[in-house]
Design an enzyme around this catalytic site. Structure first.
Site, PDB file in Angstrom:
ATOM      1  N   ASP A  39       1.018  -1.528   0.220  1.00 58.88           N
ATOM      2  CA  ASP A  39       0.252  -0.044  -0.408  1.00 58.88           C
ATOM      3  C   ASP A  39       1.310   1.261  -0.046  1.00 58.88           C
ATOM      4  O   ASP A  39       0.196   2.246   0.233  1.00 58.88           O
ATOM      5  CB  ASP A  39      -0.828   0.235   1.001  1.00 58.88           C
ATOM      6  CG  ASP A  39      -0.300  -0.557   2.293  1.00 58.88           C
ATOM      7  OD1 ASP A  39       0.627  -0.601   2.546  1.00 58.88           O
ATOM      8  OD2 ASP A  39      -0.933   0.243   3.396  1.00 58.88           O
ATOM      9  N   HIS A 243      24.498   3.953 -18.244  1.00 60.37           N
ATOM     10  CA  HIS A 243      23.742   4.209 -16.824  1.00 60.37           C
ATOM     11  C   HIS A 243      23.440   3.782 -15.385  1.00 60.37           C
ATOM     12  O   HIS A 243      22.640   2.901 -15.238  1.00 60.37           O
ATOM     13  CB  HIS A 243      21.994   3.808 -17.797  1.00 60.37           C
ATOM     14  CG  HIS A 243      21.499   4.527 -18.863  1.00 60.37           C
ATOM     15  ND1 HIS A 243      20.048   4.409 -19.757  1.00 60.37           N
ATOM     16  CD2 HIS A 243      21.720   6.003 -19.188  1.00 60.37           C
ATOM     17  CE1 HIS A 243      20.359   5.643 -20.424  1.00 60.37           C
ATOM     18  NE2 HIS A 243      21.184   6.605 -20.263  1.00 60.37           N
ATOM     19  N   ASP A 260      25.803  12.598 -13.185  1.00 59.48           N
ATOM     20  CA  ASP A 260      25.092  13.044 -14.065  1.00 59.48           C
ATOM     21  C   ASP A 260      23.929  12.869 -13.278  1.00 59.48           C
ATOM     22  O   ASP A 260      23.353  12.091 -12.649  1.00 59.48           O
ATOM     23  CB  ASP A 260      24.685  12.001 -15.311  1.00 59.48           C
ATOM     24  CG  ASP A 260      24.194  11.697 -16.358  1.00 59.48           C
ATOM     25  OD1 ASP A 260      23.022  13.153 -15.878  1.00 59.48           O
ATOM     26  OD2 ASP A 260      23.797  11.614 -17.370  1.00 59.48           O
ATOM     27  N   ASP A 271      19.406  18.308 -16.379  1.00 58.19           N
ATOM     28  CA  ASP A 271      20.067  16.954 -16.718  1.00 58.19           C
ATOM     29  C   ASP A 271      21.402  17.980 -17.336  1.00 58.19           C
ATOM     30  O   ASP A 271      21.637  18.372 -18.142  1.00 58.19           O
ATOM     31  CB  ASP A 271      19.717  16.544 -18.166  1.00 58.19           C
ATOM     32  CG  ASP A 271      20.346  15.091 -18.811  1.00 58.19           C
ATOM     33  OD1 ASP A 271      20.655  14.758 -17.764  1.00 58.19           O
ATOM     34  OD2 ASP A 271      19.939  15.131 -19.429  1.00 58.19           O
ATOM     35  N   HIS A 350      27.284   7.268 -27.610  1.00 61.70           N
ATOM     36  CA  HIS A 350      25.776   7.878 -27.267  1.00 61.70           C
ATOM     37  C   HIS A 350      26.293   9.250 -28.484  1.00 61.70           C
ATOM     38  O   HIS A 350      27.184   9.732 -28.710  1.00 61.70           O
ATOM     39  CB  HIS A 350      25.619   7.790 -25.977  1.00 61.70           C
ATOM     40  CG  HIS A 350      26.352   9.112 -25.637  1.00 61.70           C
ATOM     41  ND1 HIS A 350      26.400   9.832 -25.584  1.00 61.70           N
ATOM     42  CD2 HIS A 350      27.570   8.930 -24.858  1.00 61.70           C
ATOM     43  CE1 HIS A 350      27.233  10.543 -24.403  1.00 61.70           C
ATOM     44  NE2 HIS A 350      28.410   9.581 -23.681  1.00 61.70           N
ATOM     45  N   HIS A 354      20.161  16.174 -26.357  1.00 58.92           N
ATOM     46  CA  HIS A 354      18.411  15.277 -27.153  1.00 58.92           C
ATOM     47  C   HIS A 354      18.087  16.187 -26.427  1.00 58.92           C
ATOM     48  O   HIS A 354      18.813  17.512 -25.250  1.00 58.92           O
ATOM     49  CB  HIS A 354      18.206  14.462 -25.498  1.00 58.92           C
ATOM     50  CG  HIS A 354      18.505  14.631 -24.766  1.00 58.92           C
ATOM     51  ND1 HIS A 354      18.232  15.131 -23.610  1.00 58.92           N
ATOM     52  CD2 HIS A 354      20.123  13.834 -23.980  1.00 58.92           C
ATOM     53  CE1 HIS A 354      18.692  14.902 -22.534  1.00 58.92           C
ATOM     54  NE2 HIS A 354      19.627  14.017 -22.015  1.00 58.92           N
ATOM     55  N   HIS A 361      14.319  13.461 -21.185  1.00 60.90           N
ATOM     56  CA  HIS A 361      14.839  13.299 -22.590  1.00 60.90           C
ATOM     57  C   HIS A 361      13.033  13.674 -23.410  1.00 60.90           C
ATOM     58  O   HIS A 361      11.971  13.165 -23.646  1.00 60.90           O
ATOM     59  CB  HIS A 361      15.298  11.577 -22.940  1.00 60.90           C
ATOM     60  CG  HIS A 361      15.996  11.123 -22.767  1.00 60.90           C
ATOM     61  ND1 HIS A 361      16.437   9.824 -22.740  1.00 60.90           N
ATOM     62  CD2 HIS A 361      16.970  11.893 -22.430  1.00 60.90           C
ATOM     63  CE1 HIS A 361      17.309   9.614 -22.504  1.00 60.90           C
ATOM     64  NE2 HIS A 361      17.582  11.250 -22.069  1.00 60.90           N
ATOM     65  N   GLU A 384      26.468  16.745 -24.500  1.00 61.74           N
ATOM     66  CA  GLU A 384      27.131  15.941 -23.669  1.00 61.74           C
ATOM     67  C   GLU A 384      27.930  14.832 -23.864  1.00 61.74           C
ATOM     68  O   GLU A 384      27.645  13.581 -23.950  1.00 61.74           O
ATOM     69  CB  GLU A 384      25.960  14.868 -22.881  1.00 61.74           C
ATOM     70  CG  GLU A 384      24.079  14.679 -23.314  1.00 61.74           C
ATOM     71  CD  GLU A 384      23.641  14.017 -22.657  1.00 61.74           C
ATOM     72  OE1 GLU A 384      24.175  12.691 -22.476  1.00 61.74           O
ATOM     73  OE2 GLU A 384      21.999  14.270 -22.970  1.00 61.74           O
ATOM     74  N   TYR A 388      34.601   6.981 -23.086  1.00 60.40           N
ATOM     75  CA  TYR A 388      34.704   6.092 -21.904  1.00 60.40           C
ATOM     76  C   TYR A 388      35.639   5.495 -22.526  1.00 60.40           C
ATOM     77  O   TYR A 388      35.506   4.351 -23.649  1.00 60.40           O
ATOM     78  CB  TYR A 388      33.059   5.022 -22.027  1.00 60.40           C
ATOM     79  CG  TYR A 388      32.380   6.524 -21.485  1.00 60.40           C
ATOM     80  CD1 TYR A 388      31.839   7.076 -20.728  1.00 60.40           C
ATOM     81  CD2 TYR A 388      31.856   6.814 -22.524  1.00 60.40           C
ATOM     82  CE1 TYR A 388      30.549   8.351 -20.303  1.00 60.40           C
ATOM     83  CE2 TYR A 388      30.551   7.662 -22.546  1.00 60.40           C
ATOM     84  CZ  TYR A 388      30.251   8.435 -21.926  1.00 60.40           C
ATOM     85  OH  TYR A 388      29.091   9.216 -21.509  1.00 60.40           O
ATOM     86  N   ARG A 406      31.778  12.444 -18.807  1.00 59.29           N
ATOM     87  CA  ARG A 406      31.240  13.342 -20.168  1.00 59.29           C
ATOM     88  C   ARG A 406      30.882  14.418 -19.438  1.00 59.29           C
ATOM     89  O   ARG A 406      31.526  14.901 -18.268  1.00 59.29           O
ATOM     90  CB  ARG A 406      30.155  12.303 -19.842  1.00 59.29           C
ATOM     91  CG  ARG A 406      28.230  12.733 -20.851  1.00 59.29           C
ATOM     92  CD  ARG A 406      27.344  11.977 -20.788  1.00 59.29           C
ATOM     93  NE  ARG A 406      26.803  11.247 -19.553  1.00 59.29           N
ATOM     94  CZ  ARG A 406      26.842  10.213 -19.111  1.00 59.29           C
ATOM     95  NH1 ARG A 406      27.325   9.607 -19.265  1.00 59.29           N
ATOM     96  NH2 ARG A 406      26.171   9.736 -18.023  1.00 59.29           N
ATOM     97  N   GLU A 408      28.205  17.624 -19.247  1.00 58.63           N
ATOM     98  CA  GLU A 408      27.069  17.999 -19.697  1.00 58.63           C
ATOM     99  C   GLU A 408      26.565  19.305 -19.089  1.00 58.63           C
ATOM    100  O   GLU A 408      25.988  19.192 -18.394  1.00 58.63           O
ATOM    101  CB  GLU A 408      25.742  16.388 -19.745  1.00 58.63           C
ATOM    102  CG  GLU A 408      24.322  16.970 -19.949  1.00 58.63           C
ATOM    103  CD  GLU A 408      23.567  15.865 -19.609  1.00 58.63           C
ATOM    104  OE1 GLU A 408      23.490  14.207 -18.814  1.00 58.63           O
ATOM    105  OE2 GLU A 408      22.580  15.939 -20.793  1.00 58.63           O
TER     106      GLU A 408
HETATM  107  N1  GLY Z   1      20.595  11.408 -17.322  1.00 59.83           N
HETATM  108  C1  GLY Z   1      20.041  10.826 -19.339  1.00 59.83           C
HETATM  109  C2  GLY Z   1      20.689  11.550 -19.835  1.00 59.83           C
HETATM  110  O1  GLY Z   1      22.228  12.186 -19.632  1.00 59.83           O
HETATM  111  O2  GLY Z   1      20.696  11.891 -21.356  1.00 59.83           O
HETATM  112 MN    MN Z   2      22.265  13.272 -18.462  1.00 60.28          MN
HETATM  113 MN    MN Z   3      21.280  14.054 -20.972  1.00 59.21          MN
END
Ligand code: GLY
Ligand code: MN
Ligand code: MN
Length: 444
Positions: A39, A243, A260, A271, A350, A354, A361, A384, A388, A406, A408
């Site tokens: 619950d 991730h 991140d 982000d 990647h 985005h 996203h 971003e 790696y 990274r 971003e």
């Molecule tokens: N935190 C997810 C991305 O950077 O796209």
């Molecule tokens: Mn991110």
């Molecule tokens: Mn992002």
């Protein structure tokens, strides 16, 4: 607290209704409450489309937009006031509140929707709804239509067309208004403070979750109810897991840590990613990779302006990263050929960003008619790039392995270029080292 003003929700509804075909109706459900276990519920988060058009924060509600309806174009079905339930679970707007505080022209109890909604749909040619995202709601829509069909012999006219609402609505959401940029700036600034705090707190012997706690502290202190997505705090080789979610490894001297994380304000996301040394000083290899990622990000910023297309920022990062990897000896060959062969993808797998908005996203098409979308004022996106070096990569010298970086930031396209919303966190190697050194001196 900065938030989207009521008048803006009315403007959005009007703008959507102006784009709907004549004699049509749009129907959107609120997000359902999600059960976490038994619950216990997850923290409630309104559906982004529903929030965009109403600002109404409750579950068990349905927005109905009926352009040209004599008794009001904006109808909201929602929960009734209920002193017993409100004592336990919190206040409800009720129908009076929906009209008084949320601008509905007309409001009905959600429990009456099966009796009332078919009558509102009847005689309309087209139904706009978000099809395919919520099978249970899709089924309800069909049930309401079938009620009308069952009365066809009495002259009832069921709609003839069903139209996906997403295209119209998501295109609107792609262009951020001044009020939206203000809220996003606020979210970005709180998140920037959180990253600074995490950098200042970093020490070998702490854990990844220790830094996550510092982030959460700043998010909540800034008024954010929750992060916009699960925070990633990835030290050492964990940074090579894009991730990574465990956030429970010990922080070790000599490692980098990649964070991140971003908070959400009034349903708008931020982000940010920063990568810094656990103990405040970059090694030569870490610095080389870091500064290459930073140069690629700067090249991407330069490619973001009205008239340029969506992919140009990504292409800029690929160019700089590939050339830099050759210079450092991590890739061998001609830069153009390596790009054509996508050799960089072993290190940079990647995209450079985005759309960003109510969803981290965010919605909005990246291509139109098969061509990359041209950037326009008010579009918000992340930038971003990352590198790696897998701990298992046998093709590179050992000293590079396990380094993950990274960087971003969030930007909004302006008339001349772009505004960086997240500039409040240091980014150059000397700035980061100075910030961390100062924090250590203070703590000593
Ligand atoms: N935190 C997810 C991305 O950077 O796209
Ligand atoms: Mn991110
Ligand atoms: Mn992002």
């Amino acid at each position: 607290m900065i938030h989207i003003p009521k008048a803006e929700y009315a403007r959005r509804r009007k703008a959507l209704m102006e784009q709907m075909e004549p004699n049509s109706i749009a129907i959107l459900p609120a997000a359902a409450v999600a059960i976490r276990n038994r619950d216990v519920e997850h923290v409630y988060r309104q559906d982004s489309d529903f929030q965009y058009l109403s600002g109404f924060p409750e579950p068990e509600a349905v927005i109905v937009l009926i352009p040209g309806r004599e008794y009001g174009e904006y109808v909201l079905f929602c929960r009734e006031r209920n002193p017993e339930r409100e004592l336990w679970d919190g206040l409800r707007a009720g129908q009076d509140g929906a009209i008084r505080d949320f601008g509905a022209d007309d409001a009905f109890p959600i429990t009456d929707i099966d009796d009332i909604l078919p009558g509102l749909i009847e005689g309309r040619d087209r139904v706009y709804s978000s099809m395919g995202n919520n099978p249970e709601f899709d089924r309800h829509v069909m049930e309401w239509i079938n009620v009308i069909r069952s009365k066809a012999h009495l002259g009832a006219q069921p709609p003839k067309e069903f139209v996906a609402l997403d295209h119209l609505l998501h295109d609107m959401r792609l262009y951020k208004s001044a009020a939206e940029v203000k809220v996003m700036r606020e979210a970005a600034q709180i998140s920037a403070r959180a990253h600074v705090r995490a950098m200042q707190s970093s020490r070998a012997g702490l854990y990844e979750f220790s830094l996550e706690a510092e982030l959460d502290y700043e998010f909540r202190k800034g008024g954010a109810k929750m992060p916009a997505y699960g925070s990633i705090v990835a030290s050492g080789r964990n940074a090579c897991i894009l991730h990574y979610q465990e956030n429970d490894a010990p922080l070790k001297d000599g490692d980098l840590v990649l964070i991140d994380a971003g908070c959400e304000i009034d349903c708008y996301a931020s982000d940010i990613t920063r990568t810094f040394p656990v103990s405040g000083k970059f090694s030569a290899e870490q610095k080389a990779i870091y500064e290459l990622v930073l140069r690629s990000q700067e090249a991407a910023f330069a490619a973001i302006k009205p008239g340029n297309h969506w992919n140009q920022a990504h292409e800029a990062t690929v160019q700089v990263i590939t050339a830099g990897l050759v210079e450092l000896g991590l890739l061998q060959g001609e830069v153009d050929e390596l790009i054509a062969a996508e050799a960089y993808k072993a290190f940079y797998m990647h995209r450079a960003g985005h759309w960003l908005g109510m969803d981290v996203h965010d919605v909005g098409e990246y291509k139109v008619g098969g061509e990359w979308r041209v950037l326009e004022v008010g579009m918000a996106l992340t930038v971003e790039p990352g590198i790696y070096v897998s701990p298992d990569n046998q093709n590179v010298a050992k000293k590079w392995r396990g380094i993950g970086v990274r960087i971003e930031d969030d930007v909004v396209v302006t008339k001349k270029g772009c505004e960086i919303l997240t500039g409040g966190v240091p980014k150059s190697v000397p700035e980061i080292e100075a910030l961390m050194a100062a924090a250590r001196t203070e703590a000593a």
